[in-house]
Design a protein around this motif. Structure first.
Motif, mmCIF file in Angstrom:
data_model
loop_
_atom_site.group_PDB
_atom_site.id
_atom_site.type_symbol
_atom_site.label_atom_id
_atom_site.label_comp_id
_atom_site.label_asym_id
_atom_site.label_seq_id
_atom_site.Cartn_x
_atom_site.Cartn_y
_atom_site.Cartn_z
ATOM 1 N N ALA A 1 -42.132 -40.457 -89.735
ATOM 2 C CA ALA A 1 -42.538 -39.189 -89.136
ATOM 3 C C ALA A 1 -41.798 -38.016 -89.775
ATOM 4 C CB ALA A 1 -42.301 -39.216 -87.629
ATOM 5 N N LEU A 2 -40.516 -38.194 -90.062
ATOM 6 C CA LEU A 2 -39.740 -37.125 -90.701
ATOM 7 C C LEU A 2 -40.265 -36.830 -92.099
ATOM 8 C CD1 LEU A 2 -36.082 -38.029 -89.652
ATOM 9 C CD2 LEU A 2 -37.512 -36.181 -88.776
ATOM 10 N N GLY B 1 -44.215 -40.999 -82.859
ATOM 11 C CA GLY B 1 -43.990 -40.495 -84.212
ATOM 12 C C GLY B 1 -44.932 -39.352 -84.534
ATOM 13 N N ASP B 2 -46.188 -39.449 -84.104
ATOM 14 C CA ASP B 2 -47.132 -38.345 -84.280
ATOM 15 C C ASP B 2 -46.678 -37.119 -83.503
ATOM 16 O OD1 ASP B 2 -48.736 -39.934 -85.864
ATOM 17 O OD2 ASP B 2 -50.010 -40.581 -84.201
ATOM 18 N N ALA B 3 -46.097 -37.346 -82.330
ATOM 19 C CA ALA B 3 -45.590 -36.226 -81.537
ATOM 20 C C ALA B 3 -44.456 -35.504 -82.262
ATOM 21 C CB ALA B 3 -45.119 -36.720 -80.167
ATOM 22 N N LEU B 4 -43.633 -36.240 -82.997
ATOM 23 C CA LEU B 4 -42.567 -35.616 -83.776
ATOM 24 C C LEU B 4 -43.134 -34.718 -84.866
ATOM 25 C CD1 LEU B 4 -40.097 -38.627 -84.273
ATOM 26 C CD2 LEU B 4 -39.991 -36.823 -82.534
ATOM 27 N N VAL B 5 -44.275 -35.082 -85.420
ATOM 28 C CA VAL B 5 -44.912 -34.275 -86.454
ATOM 29 C C VAL B 5 -45.564 -33.036 -85.855
ATOM 30 C CG1 VAL B 5 -46.687 -34.243 -88.251
ATOM 31 C CG2 VAL B 5 -45.307 -36.293 -87.907
ATOM 32 N N GLN B 6 -46.232 -33.200 -84.714
ATOM 33 C CA GLN B 6 -47.010 -32.108 -84.133
ATOM 34 C C GLN B 6 -46.160 -31.087 -83.404
ATOM 35 O OE1 GLN B 6 -47.929 -31.257 -80.777
ATOM 36 N NE2 GLN B 6 -49.608 -29.858 -81.308
ATOM 37 N N ARG B 7 -45.042 -31.489 -82.817
ATOM 38 C CA ARG B 7 -44.247 -30.604 -81.974
ATOM 39 C C ARG B 7 -43.549 -29.530 -82.811
ATOM 40 N NH1 ARG B 7 -42.145 -30.384 -76.916
ATOM 41 N NH2 ARG B 7 -40.083 -29.433 -76.702
ATOM 42 N N ASP C 1 -35.413 -31.352 -81.874
ATOM 43 C CA ASP C 1 -33.998 -31.523 -82.210
ATOM 44 C C ASP C 1 -33.642 -33.008 -82.249
ATOM 45 O OD1 ASP C 1 -33.340 -32.444 -79.582
ATOM 46 O OD2 ASP C 1 -33.226 -30.365 -78.896
ATOM 47 N N GLY C 2 -32.356 -33.298 -82.475
ATOM 48 C CA GLY C 2 -31.919 -34.673 -82.670
ATOM 49 C C GLY C 2 -32.163 -35.581 -81.484
ATOM 50 N N ARG C 3 -32.196 -35.029 -80.265
ATOM 51 C CA ARG C 3 -32.429 -35.866 -79.084
ATOM 52 C C ARG C 3 -33.807 -36.514 -79.125
ATOM 53 N NH1 ARG C 3 -32.142 -31.946 -74.364
ATOM 54 N NH2 ARG C 3 -33.422 -30.827 -75.885
ATOM 55 N N HIS C 4 -34.801 -35.751 -79.602
ATOM 56 C CA HIS C 4 -36.159 -36.293 -79.690
ATOM 57 C C HIS C 4 -36.205 -37.459 -80.671
ATOM 58 C CE1 HIS C 4 -36.839 -32.012 -78.400
ATOM 59 N NE2 HIS C 4 -37.607 -32.642 -77.537
ATOM 60 N N LEU C 5 -35.465 -37.342 -81.767
ATOM 61 C CA LEU C 5 -35.453 -38.401 -82.776
ATOM 62 C C LEU C 5 -34.773 -39.662 -82.249
ATOM 63 C CD1 LEU C 5 -34.495 -36.289 -85.930
ATOM 64 C CD2 LEU C 5 -36.759 -36.771 -85.009
ATOM 65 N N ASP C 6 -33.605 -39.494 -81.623
ATOM 66 C CA ASP C 6 -32.891 -40.649 -81.074
ATOM 67 C C ASP C 6 -33.731 -41.374 -80.031
ATOM 68 O OD1 ASP C 6 -30.779 -39.928 -82.652
ATOM 69 O OD2 ASP C 6 -29.614 -39.005 -81.044
ATOM 70 N N THR C 7 -34.331 -40.599 -79.141
ATOM 71 C CA THR C 7 -35.130 -41.182 -78.061
ATOM 72 C C THR C 7 -36.302 -41.981 -78.612
ATOM 73 O OG1 THR C 7 -34.517 -39.402 -76.536
ATOM 74 C CG2 THR C 7 -36.526 -40.644 -76.033
ATOM 75 N N THR C 8 -37.003 -41.408 -79.588
ATOM 76 C CA THR C 8 -38.150 -42.099 -80.174
ATOM 77 C C THR C 8 -37.722 -43.369 -80.901
ATOM 78 O OG1 THR C 8 -39.321 -39.995 -80.450
ATOM 79 C CG2 THR C 8 -40.103 -41.864 -81.750
ATOM 80 N N PHE C 9 -36.613 -43.312 -81.626
ATOM 81 C CA PHE C 9 -36.151 -44.480 -82.376
ATOM 82 C C PHE C 9 -35.850 -45.649 -81.453
ATOM 83 C CE2 PHE C 9 -32.515 -47.011 -83.796
ATOM 84 C CZ PHE C 9 -33.070 -47.613 -84.918
#
Length: 494
Positions: free
Chosen positions: A149-150, A79-85, A89-97
């Protein structure tokens, strides 16, 4: 051919335009985000501390510590990586979830299976009943990683504050109701679960994104370096080495006194640093390629944090002997010296939150993880060495250790900002001078007045606040006016 990845939602971009406006309004909302749970927690704590014995509080604290330890073995750092990167795109969100949700389910199953052996190992039979219930948080917390994170990435601090407000009020109501019904320590357990449920539900209601059907290997590789080290950092910081060792080595009563003092310290720390902590990481991440602005923002927030936090921690240490028996009852008098040592740690915790935000914003999650690992190892060693001397000696050793290690972080921060260490340390001169004057004034009241009880306590608070404010005005008026001008200019540019 595989279908192309879905486009990223508009709210996934770093906000460069309007950044100052978002930051300053974010400080206000983050202040609410920190203040509301502290107030509700204090209300609950006032009731609980007068009904429960230290040993009962120790049981729940140990169960929460065990679940927190198991939950630390999760990929929540993604989740921190989603903030820092920057590119997302949507693939990163799906994968993390899906990674977090499946992992959370596995951790809960492990908690249920290991409840009995853990209770036997720690010689606390109550854990066999407490762990399967408290452990439900593992699934709820992991399910909320991506929406949280979003909200943080898009600096939606209002939504985060409202989420915390609802969760805090609901947790307080449920806890007091269960306590009134006569279920004792289970009131604290119910409060934990209700808070986690509300946070999860409201987080999903606040974002428009919904998960796709699966994970993407390329997206996992994109996030793995930062997310892996950030998860490792969370693992290290979440494991309550102190509570896990104090319980078996010192006993439930010692752990209860420790947990009581830590709870008060944490409530104060959340209020003082919460407003900046919620904003600092996304703000500094958005400035990671602007060194001059990054340096200016970091020094300003460090100075403000120390000006606000130092007198509160020093003041609490000065009045703790009068405050604790009066507010919580004489059975907690033994926690006074423990709380005073926590206050010594608090002087560094308000700075450490900003240091952690800067280091992670610069992409050095790896360095921060190793630093936290060293801190935890040293904490465990100190407790093992000093446990025979009692809980006060153990917390004193932890505080001294923390102060001895801190200069290494200060030097690393200086290198990241290309900042001379003297310029960095100068941020603390004014608040420290004010605290010294405040300590001298309140100490004089103990010997120069016939007041006692609540009258003496209120007088100390009033005199200490007045003396500290006077020192700020006399010695730091120019700096405060300069900072006000910088803030005003930043708001106009935003």
């Amino acid at each position: 051919m595989p279908s192309p990845p879905p486009p990223a939602p508009e709210d996934l971009a770093h906000f460069s335009s309007g950044r100052a406006r978002r930051a300053f309004t974010g400080v206000l909302w983050s202040g609410v985000n920190a203040l509301v749970p502290t107030i509700s927690g204090l209300v609950v704590f006032l009731f609980v501390s007068r009904i429960l014995e230290p040993a009962e509080l120790g049981y729940v604290s140990l169960a929460v510590a065990v679940v927190g330890t198991l939950g630390a073995f999760s990929p929540a750092g993604f989740g921190d990586a989603l903030v820092q990167r920057s590119a997302l795109d949507g693939r990163h969100l799906d994968t993390t979830f899906w990674l977090c949700l499946v992992w959370g389910g596995a951790l809960y199953l492990g908690t249920v299976l290991l409840a009995g052996p853990i209770a036997a190992l720690m010689r606390e039979p109550m854990l066999n009943s407490l762990l399967p219930v408290v452990g439900l948080r593992l699934i709820l917390d992991q399910a909320a990683v991506v929406p949280s994170a979003l909200l943080s990435r898009s600096m939606q601090f209002r939504s985060l504050a409202l989420r915390t407000l609802i969760a805090s009020v609901m947790s307080m109501i449920v806890c007091l109701a269960v306590l009134q019904a006569g279920y004792g320590m289970w009131a604290l357990v119910a409060s934990q679960l209700v808070g986690a449920i509300v946070v999860c539900v409201v987080s999903w209601m606040a974002v428009a994104w919904r998960p796709g059907r699966g994970m993407d290997r390329a997206a996992l590789r994109d996030l793995s370096h930062f997310g892996g080290f950030a998860s490792g950092s969370r693992l290290i910081s979440t494991i309550n080495v102190d509570q896990l060792l104090i319980g078996p080595l010192i006993g439930s009563t010692g752990l209860g006194l420790f947990s009581f003092a830590r709870r008060i310290f944490q409530m104060l720390n959340d209020v003082l640093t919460g407003a900046l902590a919620g904003v600092a990481y996304p703000l500094l991440s958005s400035m990671q390629n602007e060194p001059d602005k990054l340096r200016e923002a970091y020094l300003a927030t460090t100075f403000l944090s120390s000006v606000l936090a130092f007198p509160c921690f020093v003041g609490l240490a000065l009045i703790a002997e009068d405050l604790i028996p009066l507010l919580f009852g004489p059975q907690w008098t033994g926690a006074v010296p423990v709380l005073q040592w926590f206050c010594a740690i608090g002087l560094l915790s308000c700075i450490g939150i900003l240091q952690a935000a800067l280091i992670r914003a610069k992409g050095r999650a790896d360095w921060w993880m190793w630093y936290q690992l060293v801190q935890q190892i040293l904490t465990g060693a100190v407790i093992v060495l000093l446990a025979r001397m009692g809980i006060v000696a153990a917390i004193a050793g932890i505080a001294i250790k923390t102060w001895l290690v801190w200069p290494f972080v200060a030097r690393f921060v200086g290198r990241l900002l290309d900042l001379d260490i003297r310029s960095y340390m100068a941020q603390f001169a004014l608040p420290l001078a004010g605290c010294a004057a405040m300590a001298a004034a309140t100490s004089a009241l103990d010997h120069g007045t016939a007041l006692s009880g609540a009258a003496l306590l209120c007088t100390k608070i009033a005199v200490g606040a007045a003396v500290y404010a006077a020192v700020l005005v006399l010695l730091g008026r120019k700096r405060l006016l300069e900072l006000r001008a910088v803030i005003g200019a930043g708001r106009r540019r935003g």
